[in-house]
Design an enzyme around this catalytic site. Structure first.
Site, PDB file in Angstrom:
ATOM      1  N   GLU A 421      -4.552  16.295   3.452  1.00  0.00           N
ATOM      2  CA  GLU A 421      -3.720  15.642   2.471  1.00  0.00           C
ATOM      3  C   GLU A 421      -3.402  16.321   1.166  1.00  0.00           C
ATOM      4  OE1 GLU A 421      -6.600  12.544   1.158  1.00  0.00           O
ATOM      5  OE2 GLU A 421      -5.140  11.754  -0.566  1.00  0.00           O
ATOM      6  N   ASP A 494      -9.312  13.174   1.174  1.00  0.00           N
ATOM      7  CA  ASP A 494     -10.261  12.825   0.043  1.00  0.00           C
ATOM      8  C   ASP A 494     -11.005  11.675   0.467  1.00  0.00           C
ATOM      9  OD1 ASP A 494      -8.872  14.908  -1.526  1.00  0.00           O
ATOM     10  OD2 ASP A 494      -7.682  13.344  -2.630  1.00  0.00           O
ATOM     11  N   ASP A 496     -11.637   9.110  -0.947  1.00  0.00           N
ATOM     12  CA  ASP A 496     -11.492   7.860  -1.595  1.00  0.00           C
ATOM     13  C   ASP A 496     -10.478   7.158  -0.951  1.00  0.00           C
ATOM     14  OD1 ASP A 496      -8.998   9.073  -1.770  1.00  0.00           O
ATOM     15  OD2 ASP A 496      -8.943   9.644  -3.874  1.00  0.00           O
ATOM     16  N   ASP A 498      -7.331   6.387  -1.040  1.00  0.00           N
ATOM     17  CA  ASP A 498      -6.017   6.994  -0.384  1.00  0.00           C
ATOM     18  C   ASP A 498      -6.421   7.553   0.733  1.00  0.00           C
ATOM     19  OD1 ASP A 498      -4.134   5.524  -2.037  1.00  0.00           O
ATOM     20  OD2 ASP A 498      -3.857   7.283  -3.479  1.00  0.00           O
TER      21      ASP A 498
END
Ligand code: 0RA
Length: 628
Positions: A421, A494, A496, A498
Site C-alpha cells: 500500500e 498498514d 489500520d 484503510d
C-alpha cells in the site's frame, strides 16, 4: 498386542473399525478441523435421512464442551432388534460395522452414503467415548462405546414416549489435531441443510458461550436465494419450482440482483456439488434456451443475434437441488454428479417451468433480458480490452508494469511478490527486501471495488491492470495457474482501517477473478507489528495487544513503546526483520472454506462497517506455520 481374551462382540468390532482408526484420512478426508466437523455431519446426515423419509421434524445439535457434542433427532430411532446375521442388536451393528447404517432401505433418497459416505460407525471409531440413546417402541435403549468398542451390550433403560436417536460423543484427541468444535462452521452447514430440506427444524446450541441458532425454512431453497441476496438489490421475487419425474426430485430457485457476479450453487442429495454435473448442465442449458426463445418471440433481438449462457450470468443467484435414489459422484473431489439421466430431466422440467414463468410474468422477463443484452454488449467490449491486456503480458513480457520492482531469481517456486500500500512504503520495501527472490509492486491508493463494477471498467483501472500483468496468470476464463510468475503473493498493508479496506479490495479481486490462487494457497497477508518496544539497546516487536502486554510484563520498567501507525514508520531494516524476512515473519495464508459463506463475507466486507471486515480477515486468514 497384549494378551487378552476376546468376547464375540469385541472381535467383530476390531475387524470392523480398526482400519478407520489406522487410516482415518481415508474415511473422513483429514484429521484437522474439517475432519472433526465431518464426523458430526456423518450423524446429522443420518438424521436428515430420517426427515427425508418423512419421520423426523427436528434435529438438535448441542456443543456441550470443547470436544463433546450431541445430535438428537425425532426420527424412528435406530432399530434395536437382534440382527439376523450378526446375532447382536442392530444398534450395535450400525454403530460398529462399516457401512452398516445405509444398507437397510432401498429406493429412498439418502444424504448419508454421499460424499465420503461412511456412516455413524466411523464417528464411533474416531470418538474416545460415544453414547447412543434410542427411543423406540415406547422404550429407551442405550449403549456406550470406547473408541468404537461397546462397553456392554445394549441395555433397556425404561419406558419413554416418542421415538428418535441421540448420539453424544467426544472426538478422540489421539486422532484429531483439534477437538474444538466451531459454532460458525456447524452453523453454516446446518443452515444449508435446513434450506435444502424445507420445513426441517435444526437447532444448534453452544453451551460454552450460550450462542444459539434455530433454522426452519418453509420456503426451502426459495428462501436460500433470498438469504444469499439479502444485502443486494434484487430485481424480482425468486422464480421457484419443484417437480418429480422418474423418481428424481428437482428443485430450483432463481433470483437476479443488480450486481454483476454469478452465484450458482448445485446440490445432489443435500451434498454441495462444487464441481457441478449433469443437473447443473441441464439447468444452464434450459435457462439459456428459454430466455433466448422468449426474447426472439417478443422481437427483442435482431435476426441471428443470440445471447450466450455467459450473458445470463451477471447478477444471477440460483440454486439447483436434486434428490436422486442412487447418486453417482465423480470428479477430483467427488463433488460432480454423474447420473446421465438427470440432465435431460432437469432440462425438460426447467424449460417448461421457465417458459410458463416468462409468459405469466412479462415484467420480470423483460428486466432479466435487458440485463442479459447489456451484459452481451459489455462482454464484447471487454473481450477487446482483455485481448489488449493479454497481448501485453504474453508478447511483451519485458514490459512488465513500470511500478513493479521484480526479483532476479528464475526459480518461480522460490519467488514472492509483495503488493504494498502506497509509494512510500513501497520504497521502504524495495530497500528492505531480498532482491534475489522478492518482488515489490506498490499500489497507489485504493484499487477499484470489483463488486461494484463490470469487467471492462475493472480492466481499465491502472492498479488492477498492473497487478494482472505482474501476476501473469490472466483472469477469469483465461486464467492459467501455470503462468503465474510468483509462488507467494503477499498483501502488505498498514494495520489500520484503510489498510484493512485495501486488503479486502484485493482479496475480493482475487476471489472474483483469480480464485484458484486462493484455492491452491498462493495468497497471503503480511503481518506487520503493532508495537516496537525498546529497552536500552534491545528491541522487541509485538504483533497483537496481548503480545504487547506480555512483553511489557517480561521486560519491566523503563521501556519505550512506539505504536506503528503504518508501514511507512519503519525503516527498511525494521520492515525486513519484522514483516518480510522468512526467518522471522509470520504470514497468514488466505483460505476459502465455502463459496456461500465466502460470498456472504465478501458482501459484508464491502459494506460500510469496519468491524465485520476485520473479523473476516482474521477468521479466514488461517495462521500459516511460521513460514520459511
Ligand atoms: C438404521 C436403519 C434405520 C434408521 C437408522 C439406522 C438411523 C440412524 C441414525 C443415526 C442418527 N439418527 C438416526 N436415525 C435412524 C431405519 C429405521 C427403521 O426401519 O425403522
Amino acid at each position: 498386542m497384549a494378551e487378552k481374551k476376546y468376547t464375540g462382540t469385541e472381535i467383530q468390532v476390531l475387524e470392523g473399525l480398526e482400519p478407520v482408526r489406522k487410516r482415518p484420512g481415508m474415511y473422513i478426508g483429514s484429521t484437522d478441523a474439517r475432519g472433526l466437523h465431518h464426523i458430526v455431519y456423518e450423524v446429522v446426515d443420518n438424521a436428515v435421512d430420517e426427515a427425508l423419509a418423512g419421520f423426523c421434524t427436528t434435529i438438535k445439535v448441542d456443543i456441550l464442551t470443547d470436544g463433546m457434542i450431541s445430535i438428537e433427532d425425532d426420527g424412528r430411532g435406530i432399530p434395536v432388534d437382534i440382527h439376523p446375521k450378526k446375532k447382536v442388536s442392530t444398534l450395535q451393528v450400525v454403530m460398529t460395522v462399516l457401512h452398516a447404517g445405509g444398507k437397510f432401505e432401498q429406493g429412498a433418497y439418502k444424504v448419508s452414503g454421499g460424499l465420503h459416505g461412511v456412516g455413524v460407525s466411523v464417528t464411533n471409531a474416531l470418538s474416545s467415548y460415544l453414547k447412543a440413546e434410542v427411543k423406540r417402541d415406547g422404550k429407551l435403549y442405550m449403549q456406550e462405546y470406547i473408541r468404537g468398542t461397546p462397553k456392554e451390550e445394549v441395555k433397556e433403560m425404561g419406558k419413554v414416549e416418542g421415538s428418535g436417536t441421540k448420539i453424544t460423543f467426544a472426538a478422540d484427541p489421539e486422532v484429531f489435531e483439534t477437538t474444538s468444535f466451531k459454532f460458525e462452521t456447524l452453523q453454516t452447514r446446518l443452515r444449508e441443510m435446513a434450506f435444502l430440506n424445507k420445513g426441517l427444524r435444526i437447532i444448534l446450541t453452544d453451551h460454552r458461550t450460550e450462542k444459539k441458532a434455530d433454522f426452519q425454512y418453509k420456503g426451502g431453497i426459495q428462501e436460500f436465494v433470498e438469504w444469499i441476496n439479502r444485502k443486494k438489490n434484487v430485481l424480482h421475487k425468486p422464480i421457484y419450482y419443484e417437480k418429480e419425474r422418474d423418481g428424481i426430485m428437482i428443485e430450483c430457485a432463481i433470483q437476479y440482483n443488480d450486481g454483476f457476479q454469478e452465484q450458482l450453487f448445485s446440490f445432489a442429495n443435500n451434498i454441495n456439488t462444487h464441481e457441478g454435473g449433469t443437473h447443473l448442465t441441464g439447468f444452464k442449458s434450459a435457462l439459456t434456451k428459454s430466455l433466448n426463445r422468449y426474447a426472439e418471440k417478443q422481437g427483442m433481438m435482431q435476426k441471428g443475434q443470440r445471447l450466450s449462457s455467459d450473458d445470463f450470468k451477471e447478477g444471477l443467484t440460483a440454486i439447483v437441488s436434486v434428490k436422486v435414489p442412487e447418486p453417482q459422484f465423480e470428479g477430483q473431489t467427488k463433488t460432480k454428479l454423474g447420473n446421465s439421466e438427470v440432465k435431460g430431466i432437469v432440462e425438460t422440467i426447467s424449460s417448461d417451468q421457465l417458459g410458463i414463468f416468462l409468459q405469466e410474468t412479462p415484467g420480470v422477463a423483460k428486466l432479466i433480458l435487458k440485463k442479459a443484452i447489456d451484459a452481451s454488449k459489455a462482454r464484447e467490449a471487454a473481450r477487446k480490452a482483455r485481448e489488449i491486456v493479454r497481448r501485453k503480458s504474453v508478447f511483451e513480457s519485458t514490459t512488465l508494469p513500470g511500478k513493479l520492482t521484480d526479483c532476479s531469481t528464475k526459480d518461480r517456486e522460490k519467488s514472492e511478490i509483495f503488493i504494498v500500500e502506497g509509494e512510500s512504503a513501497g520504497g521502504t520495501a524495495k530497500q528492505g527486501r531480498d532482491k534475489n527472490y522478492q518482488a515489490i509492486l506498490p499500489l497507489k491508493g485504493k484499487i477499484i471495488n470489483v463488486e461494484k463494477a463490470r469487467l471492462l471498467k475493472v480492466l481499465k483501472n491502472a492498479e488492477v491492470s498492473a497487478l494482472i500483468t505482474a501476476i501473469g496468470t490472466g483472469i477469469g476464463e483465461e486464467f492459467t495457474i501455470d503462468k503465474r510468475r510468483y509462488n507467494k503473493i503477499v498483501i502488505m498493508t498498514d494495520a489500520d482501517v484503510d489498510g484493512n479496506h485495501i486488503a479486502c479490495l484485493l482479496l475480493t479481486f482475487f476471489y472474483r477473478y483469480m480464485k484458484e490462487l486462493i484455492d491452491s494457497g498462493h495468497i497471503y497477508l503480511a503481518q506487520p507489528p503493532l508495537y516496537k518496544i525498546g529497552k536500552g539497546r534491545k528491541v522487541r516487536y509485538a504483533y497483537t495487544e496481548a503480545e504487547k502486554d506480555k512483553i511489557l510484563k517480561e521486560v519491566g520498567e523503563k521501556v519505550s513503546i512506539q505504536r506503528y501507525k503504518g508501514l511507512g514508520e519503519m525503516n527498511a531494516e525494521q520492515l525486513w526483520e519484522t514483516t518480510m524476512n522468512p526467518e522471522t515473519r509470520t504470514l497468514k495464508l488466505i483460505t476459502i472454506e465455502d463459496a456461500v459463506s465466502a460470498d456472504e463475507m465478501f458482501s459484508t466486507l464491502m459494506g460500510d462497517q469496519v468491524a465485520p471486515r476485520r473479523e473476516f480477515i482474521l477468521e479466514h486468514a488461517k495462521e500459516a506455520e511460521l513460514d520459511v
